[in-house]
Design a protein around this motif. Structure first.
Motif, PDB file in Angstrom:
ATOM      1  N   ASP A  48       0.849  -1.184   0.000  1.00 49.96           N
ATOM      2  CA  ASP A  48       0.000   0.000   0.000  1.00 49.96           C
ATOM      3  C   ASP A  48       0.886   1.235   0.000  1.00 49.96           C
ATOM      4  OD1 ASP A  48      -2.499  -1.512   0.391  1.00 49.96           O
ATOM      5  OD2 ASP A  48      -1.663  -1.912   2.393  1.00 49.96           O
ATOM      6  N   PRO A  49       0.365   2.368  -0.461  1.00 52.40           N
ATOM      7  CA  PRO A  49       1.143   3.606  -0.427  1.00 52.40           C
ATOM      8  C   PRO A  49       0.987   4.332   0.901  1.00 52.40           C
ATOM      9  CG  PRO A  49      -0.868   3.934  -1.683  1.00 52.40           C
ATOM     10  CD  PRO A  49      -0.883   2.508  -1.238  1.00 52.40           C
ATOM     11  N   THR A  50       2.033   5.067   1.276  1.00 47.69           N
ATOM     12  CA  THR A  50       2.020   5.904   2.474  1.00 47.69           C
ATOM     13  C   THR A  50       2.540   7.285   2.095  1.00 47.69           C
ATOM     14  OG1 THR A  50       2.445   4.025   3.945  1.00 47.69           O
ATOM     15  CG2 THR A  50       2.924   6.237   4.803  1.00 47.69           C
ATOM     16  N   VAL A  51       1.726   8.313   2.305  1.00 49.30           N
ATOM     17  CA  VAL A  51       2.151   9.680   1.990  1.00 49.30           C
ATOM     18  C   VAL A  51       3.067  10.189   3.102  1.00 49.30           C
ATOM     19  CG1 VAL A  51       1.404  12.047   1.566  1.00 49.30           C
ATOM     20  CG2 VAL A  51       0.020  10.129   0.720  1.00 49.30           C
ATOM     21  N   GLN A  52       4.297  10.538   2.742  1.00 44.40           N
ATOM     22  CA  GLN A  52       5.219  11.131   3.709  1.00 44.40           C
ATOM     23  C   GLN A  52       4.854  12.594   3.948  1.00 44.40           C
ATOM     24  OE1 GLN A  52       7.399   9.060   5.113  1.00 44.40           O
ATOM     25  NE2 GLN A  52       6.839   7.383   3.746  1.00 44.40           N
ATOM     26  N   PHE A  53       4.543  13.300   2.855  1.00 44.22           N
ATOM     27  CA  PHE A  53       3.978  14.647   2.975  1.00 44.22           C
ATOM     28  C   PHE A  53       3.358  15.026   1.630  1.00 44.22           C
ATOM     29  CE2 PHE A  53       8.521  14.995   2.154  1.00 44.22           C
ATOM     30  CZ  PHE A  53       8.614  15.865   1.083  1.00 44.22           C
ATOM     31  N   TYR A  54       2.343  15.881   1.693  1.00 52.99           N
ATOM     32  CA  TYR A  54       1.592  16.302   0.510  1.00 52.99           C
ATOM     33  C   TYR A  54       2.225  17.546  -0.128  1.00 52.99           C
ATOM     34  CZ  TYR A  54      -2.143  13.114   1.988  1.00 52.99           C
ATOM     35  OH  TYR A  54      -2.867  12.004   2.333  1.00 52.99           O
ATOM     36  N   LEU A  55       1.680  17.928  -1.282  1.00 57.44           N
ATOM     37  CA  LEU A  55       2.167  19.107  -1.989  1.00 57.44           C
ATOM     38  C   LEU A  55       1.960  20.390  -1.185  1.00 57.44           C
ATOM     39  CD1 LEU A  55       0.898  18.150  -5.551  1.00 57.44           C
ATOM     40  CD2 LEU A  55       3.296  18.474  -4.920  1.00 57.44           C
ATOM     41  N   ASN A  56       0.952  20.394  -0.325  1.00 59.67           N
ATOM     42  CA  ASN A  56       0.690  21.603   0.459  1.00 59.67           C
ATOM     43  C   ASN A  56       1.125  21.484   1.917  1.00 59.67           C
ATOM     44  OD1 ASN A  56      -1.240  19.803   1.249  1.00 59.67           O
ATOM     45  ND2 ASN A  56      -3.005  21.102   0.799  1.00 59.67           N
ATOM     46  N   THR A  57       1.923  20.464   2.234  1.00 60.36           N
ATOM     47  CA  THR A  57       2.369  20.293   3.624  1.00 60.36           C
ATOM     48  C   THR A  57       3.462  21.292   3.980  1.00 60.36           C
ATOM     49  OG1 THR A  57       1.865  17.922   3.516  1.00 60.36           O
ATOM     50  CG2 THR A  57       3.285  18.657   5.316  1.00 60.36           C
ATOM     51  N   TYR A  58       4.469  21.427   3.114  1.00 64.40           N
ATOM     52  CA  TYR A  58       5.599  22.313   3.386  1.00 64.40           C
ATOM     53  C   TYR A  58       5.753  23.344   2.269  1.00 64.40           C
ATOM     54  CZ  TYR A  58       6.797  18.522   6.593  1.00 64.40           C
ATOM     55  OH  TYR A  58       6.753  17.569   7.580  1.00 64.40           O
ATOM     56  N   THR A  59       6.123  24.548   2.648  1.00 62.09           N
ATOM     57  CA  THR A  59       6.296  25.618   1.661  1.00 62.09           C
ATOM     58  C   THR A  59       7.712  26.183   1.669  1.00 62.09           C
ATOM     59  OG1 THR A  59       5.460  27.230   3.255  1.00 62.09           O
ATOM     60  CG2 THR A  59       3.869  26.272   1.716  1.00 62.09           C
ATOM     61  N   THR A  60       8.631  25.549   2.379  1.00 61.51           N
ATOM     62  CA  THR A  60      10.039  25.974   2.341  1.00 61.51           C
ATOM     63  C   THR A  60      10.921  24.772   2.019  1.00 61.51           C
ATOM     64  OG1 THR A  60      10.616  25.547   4.671  1.00 61.51           O
ATOM     65  CG2 THR A  60       9.532  27.644   4.165  1.00 61.51           C
ATOM     66  N   LYS A  61      12.003  25.045   1.344  1.00 57.63           N
ATOM     67  CA  LYS A  61      12.931  23.981   0.979  1.00 57.63           C
ATOM     68  C   LYS A  61      13.556  23.356   2.223  1.00 57.63           C
ATOM     69  CE  LYS A  61      15.413  24.649  -2.705  1.00 57.63           C
ATOM     70  NZ  LYS A  61      16.442  25.074  -3.667  1.00 57.63           N
ATOM     71  N   GLU A  62      13.815  24.175   3.225  1.00 57.48           N
ATOM     72  CA  GLU A  62      14.456  23.673   4.441  1.00 57.48           C
ATOM     73  C   GLU A  62      13.577  22.626   5.127  1.00 57.48           C
ATOM     74  OE1 GLU A  62      14.108  26.852   3.635  1.00 57.48           O
ATOM     75  OE2 GLU A  62      16.214  27.250   3.110  1.00 57.48           O
ATOM     76  N   ASP A  63      12.286  22.904   5.217  1.00 56.03           N
ATOM     77  CA  ASP A  63      11.378  21.952   5.855  1.00 56.03           C
ATOM     78  C   ASP A  63      11.315  20.644   5.068  1.00 56.03           C
ATOM     79  OD1 ASP A  63      10.789  23.704   7.871  1.00 56.03           O
ATOM     80  OD2 ASP A  63       8.909  24.412   6.997  1.00 56.03           O
ATOM     81  N   ILE A  64      11.286  20.764   3.742  1.00 58.43           N
ATOM     82  CA  ILE A  64      11.214  19.565   2.900  1.00 58.43           C
ATOM     83  C   ILE A  64      12.486  18.740   3.040  1.00 58.43           C
ATOM     84  CG2 ILE A  64      11.174  18.755   0.507  1.00 58.43           C
ATOM     85  CD1 ILE A  64       9.243  21.059  -0.088  1.00 58.43           C
ATOM     86  N   MET A  65      13.644  19.421   3.005  1.00 53.35           N
ATOM     87  CA  MET A  65      14.908  18.694   3.111  1.00 53.35           C
ATOM     88  C   MET A  65      15.021  17.990   4.464  1.00 53.35           C
ATOM     89  SD  MET A  65      16.489  19.100   0.223  1.00 53.35           S
ATOM     90  CE  MET A  65      18.267  18.989   0.384  1.00 53.35           C
ATOM     91  N   ALA A  66      14.583  18.649   5.510  1.00 49.15           N
ATOM     92  CA  ALA A  66      14.627  18.031   6.836  1.00 49.15           C
ATOM     93  C   ALA A  66      13.747  16.787   6.883  1.00 49.15           C
ATOM     94  CB  ALA A  66      14.186  19.040   7.896  1.00 49.15           C
ATOM     95  N   LYS A  67      12.569  16.867   6.277  1.00 49.08           N
ATOM     96  CA  LYS A  67      11.660  15.725   6.263  1.00 49.08           C
ATOM     97  C   LYS A  67      12.245  14.577   5.453  1.00 49.08           C
ATOM     98  CE  LYS A  67       7.773  13.552   6.990  1.00 49.08           C
ATOM     99  NZ  LYS A  67       7.384  13.087   8.338  1.00 49.08           N
ATOM    100  N   ILE A  68      12.874  14.883   4.317  1.00 50.41           N
ATOM    101  CA  ILE A  68      13.457  13.831   3.477  1.00 50.41           C
ATOM    102  C   ILE A  68      14.601  13.128   4.213  1.00 50.41           C
ATOM    103  CG2 ILE A  68      14.733  13.378   1.341  1.00 50.41           C
ATOM    104  CD1 ILE A  68      13.136  15.730   0.100  1.00 50.41           C
ATOM    105  N   ARG A  69      15.434  13.924   4.892  1.00 49.95           N
ATOM    106  CA  ARG A  69      16.542  13.325   5.652  1.00 49.95           C
ATOM    107  C   ARG A  69      16.034  12.383   6.736  1.00 49.95           C
ATOM    108  NH1 ARG A  69      18.898  18.546   4.912  1.00 49.95           N
ATOM    109  NH2 ARG A  69      17.963  19.294   6.857  1.00 49.95           N
ATOM    110  N   GLY A  70      14.847  12.659   7.256  1.00 53.20           N
ATOM    111  CA  GLY A  70      14.314  11.844   8.334  1.00 53.20           C
ATOM    112  C   GLY A  70      13.470  10.671   7.879  1.00 53.20           C
ATOM    113  N   LEU A  71      13.353  10.443   6.576  1.00 49.03           N
ATOM    114  CA  LEU A  71      12.532   9.325   6.091  1.00 49.03           C
ATOM    115  C   LEU A  71      13.091   7.986   6.538  1.00 49.03           C
ATOM    116  CD1 LEU A  71      11.731  10.373   2.387  1.00 49.03           C
ATOM    117  CD2 LEU A  71      10.220  10.494   4.376  1.00 49.03           C
TER     118      LEU A  71
END
Length: 562
Positions: free
Chosen positions: A418-441
């Protein structure tokens, strides 16, 4: 003796450009012992002036031929013919230009040193050869195709996680996006009110369309134009793929005659355009991510309902701009338009020139392209060791984007059974937040691998307005799939459904992935990329085998917004 052939070649190349102050610019330099600038990039802003200057060029003469000195002198060059071996070194000057980001093509004759030309060029395959300059027409199409293609070469970084996909040389897919209407290809349909009530205003409508077309870069691979008239029914004057040149479009526009008829069924016309004009068979490139625009010139209130047809166009990602005159209903035009600010008004059609600058400004604002990217990562048991490399890949991709609330957006989804959404298109609006989330996957795990179900989930739950997608507003939607194995379910219908929505899909697989399955998923077979060995990334399809840039240690990924 060869100089007239070089002049002719430059003229033909300039003919293919859209020269003006805000679009393409041209410079010409002659050299022998020393370089002489014939004109700079900011000297002329019209094609006519440039062509006149090129026709008037006179051969410089002189010796020896110091190509290195000429390259050192130049900091602005994209392609140029050479006629002999340089008497000085070209290595350092050529390297300096490349470091500045100048893309260099070199064309030489049989008197030219092949290896020298290859050193000068962006890469060896960009060094072209002719027997003499009279044969330049034979390489013009090859050069033109290379110049027009949006190709960015990326050399894989050093591996960071031994034994993972980092070793496989997954390199950046460079995303080339356009920031203004002037730099993006467009499909534009003009919908003209041809009812009895606009007979006197029709010449002004025709002049307006003509002036708008004159500002476009019309061509099969550039801007495309269609014109439709309507009253009771819609009547196509010409489709998006009818004419390939601006002159042909202008001739067709000048030849338009008022249709006449009543009543005025704007709703039916909008529906007709959606079903018959913004389609592949009629030349629309919507499914290729090319912006779609409808410009409505209207002189009266519709006899039928416009709400549903207008909403259907928005759902397809078509940007509608409306100009109302005379008895046009302002509230109705605002319903039809992309939003209320895209509904313009003039007292009558004779005032259309006053709206033209306003419309051009609105078009520029509208067509600023954003990019919404969804990464779909294979998180099944078979990719546990490879997951850090996938994370690294996504990080490097996000680094190339301009993430904020009004520009690029990113979503990440993992899947196995099954798929699991790590975050949606409207979850984060800054690159820093996205990069932090990706590093923590963390790797999801699980089996079997249901790629079809994951694609269907994306269609229903991620590429939606509630999840942050702005597909309906014409924002390009990109899906990048990283898969490490064959799917246990069918991918055909879900992949097709995403493409029908206008999602541009790249699929990157390993040696354990089914090649045909990846090609089915991708936007087209050449968008299925393969990591076969640690040092050799390459495309799946044989038609690109042997193409420039497809070789060990590096790869060309093309993202075409045409």
């Amino acid at each position: 003796n060869d100089f007239p052939a070089m002049q002719s070649f430059v003229q033909r190349m300039v003919e293919t450009l859209n020269v003006n102050d805000n679009r393409d610019r041209v410079s010409v330099v002659q050299y022998s012992r020393d370089p002489t600038v014939q004109f700079y990039l900011n000297t002329y802003t019209t094609k006519g002036d440039i062509m006149a200057k090129i026709r008037g060029l006179r051969h410089k003469g002189g010796r020896p031929l110091n190509t290195g000195a000429a390259l050192q002198y130049l900091r602005i060059m994209s392609s140029r013919p050479l006629g002999g071996r340089s008497f000085d070194s070209v290595d350092a000057p050529a390297s300096a230009l490349k470091q500045m980001g100048v893309l260099i093509f070199a064309i030489g004759t049989r008197n030219t040193d092949t290896r020298e030309m290859q050193k000068i060029s962006h890469e060896p395959s960009y060094a072209l050869s002719v027997s003499d300059f009279n044969d330049l027409p034979n390489v013009q199409q090859q050069l033109q195709s290379s110049v027009e293609a949006v190709i960015v070469e990326a050399v894989p970084e050093s591996p960071t996680v031994p034994g993972t996909l980092s070793n496989c040389g997954i390199c950046f897919i460079s995303l080339t996006v356009f920031s203004t209407v002037d730099s993006a290809n467009k499909d534009i349909v003009f919908l003209l009110d041809g009812s009895d009530g606009t007979r006197n205003g029709f010449p002004a409508m025709r002049d307006f369309v003509e002036k708008m077309v004159e500002k476009l870069n019309v061509g099969e691979n550039n801007d495309r134009v269609s014109v439709v008239q309507y009253s009771r029914d819609a009547d196509v004057s010409f489709y998006l793929n009818t004419h390939d040149t601006r002159d042909d479009v202008l001739d067709a526009v000048r030849g338009l005659r008022h249709r006449g008829g009543r009543p005025l069924n704007t709703g039916a016309a909008l529906e007709y355009i959606r079903d018959n004009v913004f389609t592949n068979s009629s030349g629309s490139r919507r499914l290729q991510g090319v912006p779609q625009m409808l410009i409505l010139l209207n002189g009266g209130r519709s006899n039928d309902n416009v709400d549903t047809p207008a909403a259907a166009l928005r759902d397809q990602g078509i940007i509608v701009l409306g100009i109302g005159a005379g008895r046009s209903d302002k509230a109705e035009m605002q319903k039809i338009a992309y939003n209320s600010s895209y509904a313009l008004s003039v007292s009558d059609f004779a005032d259309l020139p006053n709206a033209q600058e306003q419309l051009s400004s609105v078009m520029g604002t509208t067509m600023v392209q954003k990019l919404y990217v969804v990464f779909l990562l294979d998180g099944s048991d078979g990719t546990r060791n490879d997951f850090p490399a996938m994370q690294s890949f996504v990080q490097r991709m996000v680094e190339t984007l301009n993430v904020n609330d009004n520009r690029d957006r990113v979503s990440v989804v993992q899947y196995s059974r099954d798929p699991t959404v790590q975050f949606y298109l409207n979850t984060y609006t800054t690159k820093e937040d996205i990069m932090a989330k990706i590093r923590g996957l963390r790797h999801k795990g699980g089996r079997p691998l249901n790629t079809g179900a994951a694609l269907q989930y994306l269609r229903d739950n991620v590429f939606t307005a509630s999840a942050g997608s702005r597909r309906q507003e014409g924002v390009p939607q990109l899906l990048i799939l990283l898969s490490g194995g064959r799917s246990f379910d069918s991918v055909d219908a879900p992949a097709s459904a995403l493409k029908q929505m206008g999602v541009l899909i790249f699929a990157i697989g390993t040696r354990n992935t089914d090649t045909r399955e990846m090609q089915k998923i991708s936007h087209e077979p050449s968008y299925a990329l393969s990591v076969q060995r640690a040092e050799t990334p390459r495309r799946q399809t044989s038609k690109h085998r042997g193409s420039p840039g497809v070789r060990q240690g590096q790869c060309l990924y093309r993202l075409i917004w045409e």
